[in-house]
Write an enzyme that holds these catalytic residues in place. Structure first.
Site, PDB file in Angstrom:
ATOM      1  N   GLY A 108      45.060  13.935 -17.030  1.00 39.79           N
ATOM      2  CA  GLY A 108      43.991  12.823 -17.386  1.00 39.79           C
ATOM      3  C   GLY A 108      44.047  12.516 -18.701  1.00 39.79           C
ATOM      4  O   GLY A 108      44.697  13.016 -19.421  1.00 39.79           O
ATOM      5  N   HIS A 165      46.204   7.710 -22.234  1.00 38.37           N
ATOM      6  CA  HIS A 165      46.328   6.914 -23.274  1.00 38.37           C
ATOM      7  C   HIS A 165      47.432   6.094 -22.985  1.00 38.37           C
ATOM      8  O   HIS A 165      48.148   6.149 -22.423  1.00 38.37           O
ATOM      9  CB  HIS A 165      46.247   7.756 -24.780  1.00 38.37           C
ATOM     10  CG  HIS A 165      47.335   8.972 -24.731  1.00 38.37           C
ATOM     11  ND1 HIS A 165      48.793   8.798 -24.703  1.00 38.37           N
ATOM     12  CD2 HIS A 165      47.115  10.337 -24.784  1.00 38.37           C
ATOM     13  CE1 HIS A 165      49.234  10.017 -24.777  1.00 38.37           C
ATOM     14  NE2 HIS A 165      48.221  10.792 -24.683  1.00 38.37           N
ATOM     15  N   ASP A 166      48.021   5.439 -24.353  1.00 37.07           N
ATOM     16  CA  ASP A 166      48.906   4.439 -24.189  1.00 37.07           C
ATOM     17  C   ASP A 166      50.085   5.153 -23.908  1.00 37.07           C
ATOM     18  O   ASP A 166      51.211   4.446 -23.369  1.00 37.07           O
ATOM     19  CB  ASP A 166      48.954   3.462 -25.343  1.00 37.07           C
ATOM     20  CG  ASP A 166      49.756   2.221 -25.230  1.00 37.07           C
ATOM     21  OD1 ASP A 166      49.642   1.691 -24.188  1.00 37.07           O
ATOM     22  OD2 ASP A 166      50.966   2.036 -26.000  1.00 37.07           O
ATOM     23  N   GLY A 167      50.537   6.365 -24.410  1.00 40.49           N
ATOM     24  CA  GLY A 167      51.615   7.201 -23.924  1.00 40.49           C
ATOM     25  C   GLY A 167      51.743   7.207 -22.611  1.00 40.49           C
ATOM     26  O   GLY A 167      52.898   7.034 -21.957  1.00 40.49           O
ATOM     27  N   HIS A 168      50.596   7.630 -21.748  1.00 31.67           N
ATOM     28  CA  HIS A 168      50.803   7.694 -20.367  1.00 31.67           C
ATOM     29  C   HIS A 168      51.037   6.345 -19.732  1.00 31.67           C
ATOM     30  O   HIS A 168      51.830   6.101 -18.711  1.00 31.67           O
ATOM     31  CB  HIS A 168      49.418   8.279 -19.770  1.00 31.67           C
ATOM     32  CG  HIS A 168      49.207   9.654 -20.469  1.00 31.67           C
ATOM     33  ND1 HIS A 168      48.066   9.899 -21.278  1.00 31.67           N
ATOM     34  CD2 HIS A 168      49.672  10.631 -19.797  1.00 31.67           C
ATOM     35  CE1 HIS A 168      47.977  11.135 -21.347  1.00 31.67           C
ATOM     36  NE2 HIS A 168      49.053  11.700 -20.535  1.00 31.67           N
ATOM     37  N   GLY A 182      57.151  12.530 -20.656  1.00 32.36           N
ATOM     38  CA  GLY A 182      57.255  11.968 -22.065  1.00 32.36           C
ATOM     39  C   GLY A 182      58.035  13.052 -22.654  1.00 32.36           C
ATOM     40  O   GLY A 182      58.146  14.239 -22.562  1.00 32.36           O
ATOM     41  N   VAL A 202      55.522   8.207 -27.693  1.00 33.36           N
ATOM     42  CA  VAL A 202      54.748   6.806 -28.304  1.00 33.36           C
ATOM     43  C   VAL A 202      54.092   7.589 -29.447  1.00 33.36           C
ATOM     44  O   VAL A 202      53.311   8.514 -29.110  1.00 33.36           O
ATOM     45  CB  VAL A 202      53.894   6.290 -27.252  1.00 33.36           C
ATOM     46  CG1 VAL A 202      52.969   5.307 -27.661  1.00 33.36           C
ATOM     47  CG2 VAL A 202      54.812   5.787 -25.876  1.00 33.36           C
ATOM     48  N   SER A 239      45.843  13.511 -25.898  1.00 30.17           N
ATOM     49  CA  SER A 239      44.328  13.547 -25.684  1.00 30.17           C
ATOM     50  C   SER A 239      43.858  14.546 -26.725  1.00 30.17           C
ATOM     51  O   SER A 239      42.519  14.219 -26.744  1.00 30.17           O
ATOM     52  CB  SER A 239      44.473  14.022 -24.193  1.00 30.17           C
ATOM     53  OG  SER A 239      44.984  15.362 -24.108  1.00 30.17           O
ATOM     54  N   ARG A 240      44.483  15.376 -27.326  1.00 23.54           N
ATOM     55  CA  ARG A 240      43.924  16.123 -28.258  1.00 23.54           C
ATOM     56  C   ARG A 240      43.491  15.608 -29.527  1.00 23.54           C
ATOM     57  O   ARG A 240      42.763  16.140 -30.422  1.00 23.54           O
ATOM     58  CB  ARG A 240      44.789  17.436 -28.490  1.00 23.54           C
ATOM     59  CG  ARG A 240      44.646  18.185 -27.334  1.00 23.54           C
ATOM     60  CD  ARG A 240      45.539  19.730 -27.111  1.00 23.54           C
ATOM     61  NE  ARG A 240      45.480  20.348 -25.912  1.00 23.54           N
ATOM     62  CZ  ARG A 240      46.154  21.556 -25.870  1.00 23.54           C
ATOM     63  NH1 ARG A 240      46.624  22.142 -26.802  1.00 23.54           N
ATOM     64  NH2 ARG A 240      46.182  21.948 -24.721  1.00 23.54           N
TER      65      ARG A 240
END
EC number: 6.3.2.1
Length: 365
Positions: free
Chosen positions: A58, A61-64, A178, A207, A217-218
């Site tokens: 969850g 972000h754009d990496g996901h 990733g 990314v 996310s951190r």
């Protein structure tokens, strides 16, 4: 709960028609909370050989989103892409941020479906671990005890256990991860190979934000001042990459010197004949390391940046910097040739960040 699929291009579910004029196949974009609901959705909407999964905890972000887009592109409009959202308690050790870990499901759904997900599988802990924590788990082995495993004992056992369960529950042909979590990716590939999981593990390039910081996310936990310090992680990796590129260029020029091989010159002697002078900005430690071999100089270039960040305000606290073999994550020798991964982990304030970069030594041979 069924959500209307977002309008998008490229023939994703619910999107516009593909560029070749074929009608897009419409199907619902769904949030499914149970394994039974997921199996039902896959049976009704999946295409044989075109099922992909993107596993997340969850806080997307754009990496996901990049992972989801890559999966959608690979399986096509007829394929089935499931994004899992599950904060796995087995991956968190004592004192780690399980309770603090961000939960942003509504925003996650919007991002996942915009990127091309067919469904989001967001199970409860009881759904994934009925009856409590599992008694039988996947063990990561020696590779799982190094670097991240040494800093976070048991982390990789918990990670592999949930990945194995989610692979069974989602039954994908392809699983996307990733490359920012390089050690995790290597262990998942090893597990799939060693235990004969019928799935292709696909790694997607890290990314980064415009300033070079790897998306995580951190990152949201960093203050403006802490973020400035945190840029040293990517800065160290880029400095190492640039040092290696310079060394490879010098090696290529030394090898090409007229008569160098016939004279039996060493690389150092050949370079000396080139009259190459190190830039005044080069750290003395880097110059010394270069005499011992290319890998030593690359490590030293990265350490020079990290040492500077340790004196910043707020300071960076280094956990590890390691130049490792991607096959087993053991440190490479100074005379290493071939593929390697330069990995770093550090804390800025209360936030722990990781990053890495792939490197190739001896590319000019």
């Amino acid at each position: 709960m069924t959500l209307s699929a977002p309008q998008s291009t490229g023939g994703t579910p619910g999107g516009a028609a593909p560029a070749d004029g074929r009608p897009a196949r419409h199907r619902p974009a769904e949030l499914v909370p149970t394994a039974d609901a997921l199996a039902h959705a896959r049976a009704h909407h999946g295409a044989p050989g075109r099922n992909a999964v993107v596993m997340t905890m969850g806080a997307l972000h754009d990496g996901h989103a990049t992972l989801v887009r890559a999966a959608r592109e690979r399986v096509g409009a007829e394929g089935f892409v499931v994004v899992t959202v599950f904060v796995n308690p087995l991956q968190f050790g004592a004192g780690e941020d399980l309770d603090r870990y961000p939960r942003t499901l509504d925003a996650d759904l919007e991002l996942a479906f915009d990127a091309g997900a067919s469904v989001v599988f967001a199970p409860s802990v009881d759904e994934v671990y009925p009856g409590g924590e599992p008694q039988v788990r996947i063990t990561a082995g020696p590779m799982g005890e190094r670097l991240e495993g040494a800093s976070r004992p048991g982390h990789f056992d918990g990670m592999l256990t949930v990945v194995a369960k989610l692979l069974h529950l989602t039954s994908p042909d392809l699983a996307y991860f990733g490359q920012k979590d390089a050690q995790q990716l290597a262990l998942i590939r090893r597990m799939a190979r060693d235990l004969n999981f019928p799935v292709e593990i696909v790694g997607v390039e890290t990314v980064r934000e415009t300033d070079g910081l790897a998306l995580s996310s951190r990152n949201r936990y960093l203050s403006a001042e802490e973020r400035r310090t945190a840029l040293a992680l990517s800065g160290a990796l880029f400095a190492a990459r640039d040092r290696l590129a310079a060394q490879e260029a010098l090696r290529a020029r030394a090898v090409s010197l007229p008569g160098a091989q016939g004279r039996g010159e060493t690389r150092a002697e050949a370079l000396s004949r080139l009259g190459e002078a190190r830039a005044a900005a080069d750290a003395h430690a880097v110059a010394q390391a270069a005499e011992r071999g290319g890998a030593g100089a690359v490590r030293a270039a990265a350490l020079a940046v990290l040492d500077g960040a340790a004196k910043a305000e707020p300071p960076l606290t280094l956990d590890y910097l390691a130049l490792v073999d991607p096959a087993d994550f053991t440190e490479v020798a100074d005379d290493h040739d071939g593929e390697a991964v330069l990995a770093v982990a550090a804390r800025v304030g209360t936030t722990r960040l990781i990053d890495n970069i792939p490197l190739t030594f001896g590319a000019t041979k």
